[in-house]
Design a protein around this motif. Structure first.
Motif, PDB file in Angstrom:
ATOM      1  N   GLY A 180       0.837  -1.193   0.000  1.00 15.95           N
ATOM      2  CA  GLY A 180       0.000   0.000   0.000  1.00 15.95           C
ATOM      3  C   GLY A 180       0.869   1.240   0.000  1.00 15.95           C
ATOM      4  N   THR A 187      -5.476  -0.307   5.711  1.00 13.04           N
ATOM      5  CA  THR A 187      -5.694  -1.736   5.484  1.00 13.04           C
ATOM      6  C   THR A 187      -7.108  -2.122   5.897  1.00 13.04           C
ATOM      7  OG1 THR A 187      -3.364  -2.311   5.850  1.00 13.04           O
ATOM      8  CG2 THR A 187      -4.975  -4.064   6.134  1.00 13.04           C
ATOM      9  N   ASP A 214      -0.533   0.774   6.234  1.00 12.13           N
ATOM     10  CA  ASP A 214      -0.767   0.172   4.931  1.00 12.13           C
ATOM     11  C   ASP A 214      -0.420  -1.316   4.907  1.00 12.13           C
ATOM     12  OD1 ASP A 214       2.242   0.161   3.310  1.00 12.13           O
ATOM     13  OD2 ASP A 214       2.036   1.308   5.154  1.00 12.13           O
ATOM     14  N   VAL A 215      -0.810  -1.956   3.819  1.00  9.62           N
ATOM     15  CA  VAL A 215      -0.543  -3.378   3.609  1.00  9.62           C
ATOM     16  C   VAL A 215       0.925  -3.578   3.227  1.00  9.62           C
ATOM     17  CG1 VAL A 215      -1.157  -5.406   2.226  1.00  9.62           C
ATOM     18  CG2 VAL A 215      -2.925  -3.721   2.848  1.00  9.62           C
ATOM     19  N   GLY A 230      -5.473  -8.607   3.525  1.00 12.60           N
ATOM     20  CA  GLY A 230      -5.574  -7.165   3.600  1.00 12.60           C
ATOM     21  C   GLY A 230      -5.769  -6.534   2.235  1.00 12.60           C
ATOM     22  N   SER A 232      -5.855  -2.790   0.328  1.00 12.22           N
ATOM     23  CA  SER A 232      -5.517  -1.378   0.492  1.00 12.22           C
ATOM     24  C   SER A 232      -6.769  -0.519   0.355  1.00 12.22           C
ATOM     25  CB  SER A 232      -4.485  -0.949  -0.556  1.00 12.22           C
ATOM     26  OG  SER A 232      -3.268  -1.643  -0.391  1.00 12.22           O
ATOM     27  N   VAL A 251      -2.367 -10.598   5.838  1.00 10.18           N
ATOM     28  CA  VAL A 251      -1.999  -9.639   6.884  1.00 10.18           C
ATOM     29  C   VAL A 251      -2.038 -10.267   8.278  1.00 10.18           C
ATOM     30  CG1 VAL A 251      -2.648  -7.583   5.564  1.00 10.18           C
ATOM     31  CG2 VAL A 251      -4.359  -8.704   7.025  1.00 10.18           C
TER      32      VAL A 251
END
Length: 335
Positions: A180, A187, A214-215, A230, A232, A251
């Motif tokens: 991401g 996420t 973020d991922v 996950g 984005s 994730v």
């Protein structure tokens, strides 16, 4: 005159001794609960995601609500005992791992001296359970002592049998990159329906996960069971739409691990876990459930674990060097 000098010397020695004995960790004795008699050691130490704020909060929940004895360690300046997230070469109190039933960690690019690192080494060789949050996929970076005995733990290790270091061998992945857009995309957690339908107890009560971090990219997981994927999000709010142009990434997952010369153990990892991420109730619940699983009491995971805060929790937004300076571990004691 001699008496006065002697008193001054004794006073100075007393002050020095107190300074030497000042603890650079915090302990929360467990109340009654399913975790009673079990010890969890939390190891914080990262420059960006405020693990020094998030891990004490999780430890308080597990101690007060579920009976675990919890000890939280910090990156500290050895001269002052002050928490310093930038200090990469000192985490005191790691000897607590000798009696730990579970290690929960969120560290980034630490390079600990051999006298401290040996406790990590002994712990994972014993095959004891590990829970890693966010940057725990890349917790060590031996850039100063590249030939040291523990340099193989480095996130970019190329030592035969230790490729990818601690993160790869124990948690299943090392640092790759941001999937991401860091600081712009969050996420959205997508619960693995197969695991949910299979009544995986770690997912008890876990339905709605969104975090502002973020991922991360994941290249390849082995011996892993993915619990949450996950996606984005186009923005850093819970209502931001998902970015359909980006693929999903694991994730949160469980796996078995075994380092060279060690016994087999089990691990839970999530690339979420910044202090601000932990404002999300279901992420806290996922991690608390994982602690039950890690110590072998998954049958006692509640249908919906109570993960409400013990103390007010107002975490600092992630970012380099924005940790609260002038803080000591005693700040996180429960009065």
């Amino acid at each position: 005159m001699l008496r006065t000098v002697s008193v001054m010397i004794l006073l100075a020695y007393s002050m020095f001794s107190c300074a030497q004995e000042k603890k650079t960790w915090v302990t929360y004795p467990g109340n009654d609960g399913p975790g009673k008699g079990r010890n969890i050691v939390f190891v914080s130490g990262d420059e960006e995601y405020r693990s020094e704020e998030g891990l004490p909060m999780l430890a308080q929940i597990l101690a007060v609500r579920y009976g675990f004895n919890c000890t939280v360690l910090f990156s500290t300046d050895p001269k002052t005992g002050e928490i310093d997230a930038r200090y990469q070469t000192n985490i005191t109190g790691l000897e607590h791992l000798q009696k730990a039933d579970l290690l929960v960690m969120l560290t980034r690019f630490r390079e600990l001296p051999d006298a401290q690192m040996k406790y990590f080494d002994e712990y994972v060789k014993a095959g004891k359970p590990v829970i890693g949050l966010r940057t725990a996929t890349h917790p060590f970076n031996y850039s100063r002592d590249t030939a040291g005995v523990y340099a193989k733990y480095s996130f970019n290790s190329e030592v035969p049998g230790w490729e990818g270091g601690f993160g790869k061998l124990v948690l299943g992945e090392t640092w790759i990159n941001h999937h991401g857009i860091h600081g712009k995309e969050g996420t959205r957690g997508l619960i693995n329906g197969i695991e949910q339908d299979g009544k995986n107890p770690i997912l008890n009560g876990v339905k709605d996960i969104w975090t502002p971090t973020d991922v991360y990219s994941i290249q390849q997981l082995t011996r892993a069971n993915i619990l949450v994927y996950g996606q984005s999000t186009n923005g850093m709010t819970p209502t931001a739409p998902v970015n359909l142009e980006k693929s999903v990434m694991p994730v949160a997952w469980t796996r078995t691990y075994q380092v060279p010369g060690g016994r087999e153990g089990k691990a839970f990892a999530t690339t979420m876990g910044a202090a601000v991420d932990l404002l999300n109730e279901d992420l806290r619940r996922l991690i608390v459930n994982a602690c039950f699983w890690a110590v072998g009491i998954e049958k006692q995971i509640p249908e919906k674990a109570n993960v409400s805060f013990i103390k007010d929790f107002k975490p600092t937004m992630f970012g380099f060097d924005n940790f609260k300076k002038g803080s000591f571990p005693s700040k996180y004691e429960m009065k």
